[in-house]
Design a protein around this motif. Structure first.
Motif, PDB file in Angstrom:
ATOM      1  N   ILE A 126      -7.757  -5.181  12.788  1.00 52.56           N
ATOM      2  CA  ILE A 126      -6.787  -4.548  11.888  1.00 52.56           C
ATOM      3  C   ILE A 126      -7.573  -3.937  10.735  1.00 52.56           C
ATOM      4  CG2 ILE A 126      -4.702  -4.941  10.518  1.00 52.56           C
ATOM      5  CD1 ILE A 126      -4.823  -7.809  12.127  1.00 52.56           C
ATOM      6  N   TYR A 127      -7.398  -2.643  10.494  1.00 45.27           N
ATOM      7  CA  TYR A 127      -8.200  -2.015   9.446  1.00 45.27           C
ATOM      8  C   TYR A 127      -7.446  -0.870   8.784  1.00 45.27           C
ATOM      9  CZ  TYR A 127      -9.314   2.287  12.065  1.00 45.27           C
ATOM     10  OH  TYR A 127      -9.242   3.502  12.708  1.00 45.27           O
ATOM     11  N   MET A 128      -8.015  -0.350   7.708  1.00 43.64           N
ATOM     12  CA  MET A 128      -7.441   0.789   6.994  1.00 43.64           C
ATOM     13  C   MET A 128      -8.582   1.660   6.473  1.00 43.64           C
ATOM     14  SD  MET A 128      -6.398  -0.791   3.276  1.00 43.64           S
ATOM     15  CE  MET A 128      -6.138   0.856   2.656  1.00 43.64           C
ATOM     16  N   VAL A 129      -8.237   2.898   6.084  1.00 42.49           N
ATOM     17  CA  VAL A 129      -9.208   3.854   5.554  1.00 42.49           C
ATOM     18  C   VAL A 129      -8.695   4.398   4.229  1.00 42.49           C
ATOM     19  CG1 VAL A 129     -10.545   5.943   6.004  1.00 42.49           C
ATOM     20  CG2 VAL A 129      -9.733   4.551   7.924  1.00 42.49           C
TER      21      VAL A 129
ATOM     22  N   PHE B 162      -7.101   7.280  -2.703  1.00 41.48           N
ATOM     23  CA  PHE B 162      -6.204   7.946  -1.756  1.00 41.48           C
ATOM     24  C   PHE B 162      -6.268   7.193  -0.438  1.00 41.48           C
ATOM     25  CE2 PHE B 162      -5.586  10.917   1.760  1.00 41.48           C
ATOM     26  CZ  PHE B 162      -4.342  11.444   1.435  1.00 41.48           C
ATOM     27  N   LEU B 163      -5.100   6.854   0.103  1.00 37.78           N
ATOM     28  CA  LEU B 163      -5.030   6.089   1.344  1.00 37.78           C
ATOM     29  C   LEU B 163      -4.748   7.010   2.518  1.00 37.78           C
ATOM     30  CD1 LEU B 163      -2.842   3.087   0.061  1.00 37.78           C
ATOM     31  CD2 LEU B 163      -5.339   3.295   0.083  1.00 37.78           C
ATOM     32  N   TRP B 164      -5.537   6.878   3.581  1.00 36.65           N
ATOM     33  CA  TRP B 164      -5.348   7.683   4.773  1.00 36.65           C
ATOM     34  C   TRP B 164      -4.262   7.052   5.643  1.00 36.65           C
ATOM     35  CZ3 TRP B 164      -9.148  11.490   6.884  1.00 36.65           C
ATOM     36  CH2 TRP B 164     -10.002  11.964   5.880  1.00 36.65           C
ATOM     37  N   GLN B 165      -3.440   7.898   6.259  1.00 30.96           N
ATOM     38  CA  GLN B 165      -2.369   7.409   7.112  1.00 30.96           C
ATOM     39  C   GLN B 165      -2.507   7.989   8.528  1.00 30.96           C
ATOM     40  OE1 GLN B 165       1.681   7.012   5.250  1.00 30.96           O
ATOM     41  NE2 GLN B 165       0.809   8.379   3.712  1.00 30.96           N
ATOM     42  N   CYS B 166      -1.993   7.242   9.459  1.00 28.01           N
ATOM     43  CA  CYS B 166      -1.917   7.686  10.848  1.00 28.01           C
ATOM     44  C   CYS B 166      -0.537   7.316  11.366  1.00 28.01           C
ATOM     45  CB  CYS B 166      -3.013   7.016  11.685  1.00 28.01           C
ATOM     46  SG  CYS B 166      -3.014   7.509  13.421  1.00 28.01           S
ATOM     47  N   GLU B 167       0.211   8.320  11.766  1.00 35.30           N
ATOM     48  CA  GLU B 167       1.574   8.124  12.263  1.00 35.30           C
ATOM     49  C   GLU B 167       2.448   7.392  11.241  1.00 35.30           C
ATOM     50  OE1 GLU B 167       1.030   6.084  15.952  1.00 35.30           O
ATOM     51  OE2 GLU B 167       0.283   7.861  17.006  1.00 35.30           O
TER      52      GLU B 167
ATOM     53  N   LEU C  52       0.825  -1.213   0.000  1.00 33.62           N
ATOM     54  CA  LEU C  52       0.000   0.000   0.000  1.00 33.62           C
ATOM     55  C   LEU C  52       0.859   1.264   0.000  1.00 33.62           C
ATOM     56  CD1 LEU C  52      -2.837  -1.116   2.443  1.00 33.62           C
ATOM     57  CD2 LEU C  52      -2.860  -1.077  -0.057  1.00 33.62           C
ATOM     58  N   GLN C  53       2.039   1.193   0.603  1.00 32.17           N
ATOM     59  CA  GLN C  53       2.954   2.334   0.520  1.00 32.17           C
ATOM     60  C   GLN C  53       3.354   2.579  -0.935  1.00 32.17           C
ATOM     61  OE1 GLN C  53       3.765   4.455   2.841  1.00 32.17           O
ATOM     62  NE2 GLN C  53       3.065   3.419   4.704  1.00 32.17           N
ATOM     63  N   ARG C  54       3.502   1.492  -1.710  1.00 33.94           N
ATOM     64  CA  ARG C  54       3.790   1.656  -3.143  1.00 33.94           C
ATOM     65  C   ARG C  54       2.591   2.264  -3.864  1.00 33.94           C
ATOM     66  NH1 ARG C  54       6.608  -3.274  -2.147  1.00 33.94           N
ATOM     67  NH2 ARG C  54       4.818  -4.582  -2.734  1.00 33.94           N
ATOM     68  N   GLN C  55       1.381   1.920  -3.435  1.00 32.43           N
ATOM     69  CA  GLN C  55       0.190   2.508  -4.048  1.00 32.43           C
ATOM     70  C   GLN C  55       0.196   4.021  -3.901  1.00 32.43           C
ATOM     71  OE1 GLN C  55      -3.606   0.808  -2.856  1.00 32.43           O
ATOM     72  NE2 GLN C  55      -4.702   2.682  -3.428  1.00 32.43           N
ATOM     73  N   ILE C  56       0.663   4.527  -2.779  1.00 34.71           N
ATOM     74  CA  ILE C  56       0.740   5.978  -2.577  1.00 34.71           C
ATOM     75  C   ILE C  56       1.648   6.599  -3.635  1.00 34.71           C
ATOM     76  CG2 ILE C  56       1.590   7.772  -1.013  1.00 34.71           C
ATOM     77  CD1 ILE C  56       0.614   6.086   1.315  1.00 34.71           C
ATOM     78  N   ILE C  57       2.758   5.938  -3.922  1.00 32.16           N
ATOM     79  CA  ILE C  57       3.676   6.439  -4.964  1.00 32.16           C
ATOM     80  C   ILE C  57       2.987   6.443  -6.321  1.00 32.16           C
ATOM     81  CG2 ILE C  57       5.858   5.980  -6.162  1.00 32.16           C
ATOM     82  CD1 ILE C  57       6.909   4.772  -3.570  1.00 32.16           C
ATOM     83  N   LEU C  58       2.206   5.399  -6.602  1.00 31.10           N
ATOM     84  CA  LEU C  58       1.487   5.339  -7.876  1.00 31.10           C
ATOM     85  C   LEU C  58       0.516   6.511  -8.015  1.00 31.10           C
ATOM     86  CD1 LEU C  58       0.593   1.550  -8.328  1.00 31.10           C
ATOM     87  CD2 LEU C  58       2.655   2.759  -8.972  1.00 31.10           C
ATOM     88  N   GLY C  59      -0.206   6.794  -6.941  1.00 28.31           N
ATOM     89  CA  GLY C  59      -1.149   7.902  -6.977  1.00 28.31           C
ATOM     90  C   GLY C  59      -0.476   9.230  -7.272  1.00 28.31           C
ATOM     91  N   LYS C  60       0.741   9.404  -6.754  1.00 27.81           N
ATOM     92  CA  LYS C  60       1.487  10.639  -7.001  1.00 27.81           C
ATOM     93  C   LYS C  60       2.044  10.696  -8.419  1.00 27.81           C
ATOM     94  CE  LYS C  60       2.855  11.238  -2.156  1.00 27.81           C
ATOM     95  NZ  LYS C  60       3.990  11.254  -1.187  1.00 27.81           N
ATOM     96  N   ASN C  61       2.049   9.552  -9.107  1.00 28.15           N
ATOM     97  CA  ASN C  61       2.586   9.486 -10.463  1.00 28.15           C
ATOM     98  C   ASN C  61       1.505   9.259 -11.512  1.00 28.15           C
ATOM     99  OD1 ASN C  61       5.799   9.448 -10.609  1.00 28.15           O
ATOM    100  ND2 ASN C  61       5.193   8.459  -8.689  1.00 28.15           N
ATOM    101  N   GLY C  62       0.296   9.686 -11.213  1.00 27.15           N
ATOM    102  CA  GLY C  62      -0.747   9.741 -12.233  1.00 27.15           C
ATOM    103  C   GLY C  62      -1.655   8.543 -12.348  1.00 27.15           C
ATOM    104  N   VAL C  63      -1.528   7.557 -11.471  1.00 28.95           N
ATOM    105  CA  VAL C  63      -2.415   6.386 -11.529  1.00 28.95           C
ATOM    106  C   VAL C  63      -3.714   6.699 -10.791  1.00 28.95           C
ATOM    107  CG1 VAL C  63      -2.689   3.950 -10.937  1.00 28.95           C
ATOM    108  CG2 VAL C  63      -0.454   4.817 -11.651  1.00 28.95           C
TER     109      VAL C  63
END
Length: 392
Positions: A165-168, A148-153, A133-144
């Motif tokens: 265990i969950y994500m937003v 958008f993934l929410w982060q906490c800390e 999912l950290q790689r997905q953030i990079i993809l979003g910044k590069n036009g894919v």
């Protein structure tokens, strides 16, 4: 009317018109209303309305929650404490093996909460998903186009305890298509989206240890290992079509050279690029979702998987759709029809161990049946794929 709006409701009460049932319906007239009520409030309501005859109702309510309608109180509290989110509506989202999903209507827009199943994933697997999912953030910044993934800390996945265990993420609009419904413009957009995604993946730092996945036919050794294991474990009581499908694999395996996989470019790939994970607007892709499985692999697997999901119509490959995908991909990266033929063969290698299994030959759910049928089609047409999609 109740059986149409709330089909699961009849399984909760022996008498759907009894006092307790009516009390619950006043509080939650539709499935969408159920998650908005806290577990504690729901428990008190049922206990009071049933005059202490609570045990059976607890079991029924537990069944109801198991079906994905109830979000845990601890997640609701953490959404507020960690993300500052309050909401007035929670809608269950169907789909996903064992995981649970809900759509939230908040003052910050519509969001999706995904709770991971501890029955499906071990801790180390969840950590691999975090990296994916950290790689997905990079993809979003590069036009894919992806959520958008929410982060906490600095982390995407929240561990509240060993079981929760969950994500937003932002909720993406659009609809899924399939081989029967996708249009030529949508297919062209899919090709463009795939190329943009691969180009963005190429910007992700390559791991120092470049190991391919081991679950699937990513090498000739793995393919032969799977085949021999299946033949050894084959039961005479198994479906006759299963034995037929197994035996059909052997001629293909025998002609696969050890250097067969050398031709395929490696890098990060989506690795789950099928019809259920791509959303469309009228003429174009609106979002690619579910990047949990992205990893270092053969990038053309995404291409072969997309062609199978969207261009294979029954027992016939729609060449116009294949060419539309190619046109879109060529806008951003090099690709040829013979490359696509090889990508289909690659997909057969990787996915045959997944889908040519005894439980999928005979009666099975529609999704694995589709994947299984695709592998059978590739098996039947392995030696003529080029002529089928590269007409002279």
């Amino acid at each position: 009317m109740l059986d149409q709006v709330f089909p699961e409701y009849a399984s909760l009460f022996s008498n759907t018109f009894g006092v307790t049932s009516k009390k619950l319906l006043l509080q939650c007239p539709t499935p969408e209303d159920m998650p908005a009520v806290s577990t504690r409030k729901l428990t008190n309501l049922l206990n009071k309305a049933s005059h202490g005859r609570f045990r059976d109702l607890v079991l029924n309510c537990g069944l109801f929650c198991f079906r994905g309608y109830c979000m845990e109180d601890k997640i609701i509290a953490d959404l507020k404490d960690s993300y500052g989110l309050t909401f007035n509506k929670i809608t269950p989202v169907i789909g996903g093996l064992l995981n649970q999903k809900w759509k939230l209507s908040t003052e910050k827009g519509e969001l999706l909460v995904k709770q991971y199943s501890i029955k499906r994933f071990r801790r180390e697997q969840i950590e691999r998903i975090e990296s994916a999912l950290q790689r997905q953030i990079i993809l979003g910044k590069n036009g894919v186009s992806c959520p958008f993934l929410w982060q906490c800390e600095g982390r995407i996945i929240r561990w509240l305890d060993d079981e929760t265990i969950y994500m937003v993420m932002d909720f993406c609009t659009g609809k899924t298509e399939n081989a029967d419904t996708i249009t030529i413009p949508q297919m062209r957009s899919l090709g463009s989206t795939c190329a943009i995604m691969h180009r963005a993946f190429s910007q992700v730092p390559t791991p120092s240890v470049r190991n391919l996945p081991v679950f699937g036919g990513y090498t000739t050794a793995l393919l032969w290992g799977n085949f021999n294991s299946c033949m050894t474990k084959y039961s005479p009581d198994a479906h006759v079509e299963y034995r037929k499908a197994l035996l059909a694999l052997e001629p293909i395996l025998k002609q696969l050279n050890t250097d067969f996989f050398d031709k395929f470019p490696k890098g990060f790939a989506h690795e789950d690029f099928h019809s259920g994970n791509i959303l469309f607007d009228v003429d174009c892709v609106s979002a690619v979702i579910d990047f949990d499985r992205n990893c270092y692999s053969y990038i053309w697997h995404d291409i072969g998987r997309a062609i199978l999901s969207f261009a294979l119509e029954g027992n016939k490959m729609n060449v116009k759709k294949v060419c539309a995908f190619l046109e879109g991909y060529l806008q951003y990266s090099a690709l040829t029809l013979p490359n696509i033929a090889d990508a289909l063969r690659l997909s057969w290698c990787i996915e045959t161990p997944w889908w040519i299994r005894s439980e999928f030959l005979g009666n099975c759910d529609e999704t694995p049946k589709r994947f299984k049928d695709e592998m059978l089609w590739l098996t039947e047409h392995w030696f003529e794929i080029d002529s089928l999609i590269c007409p002279k």
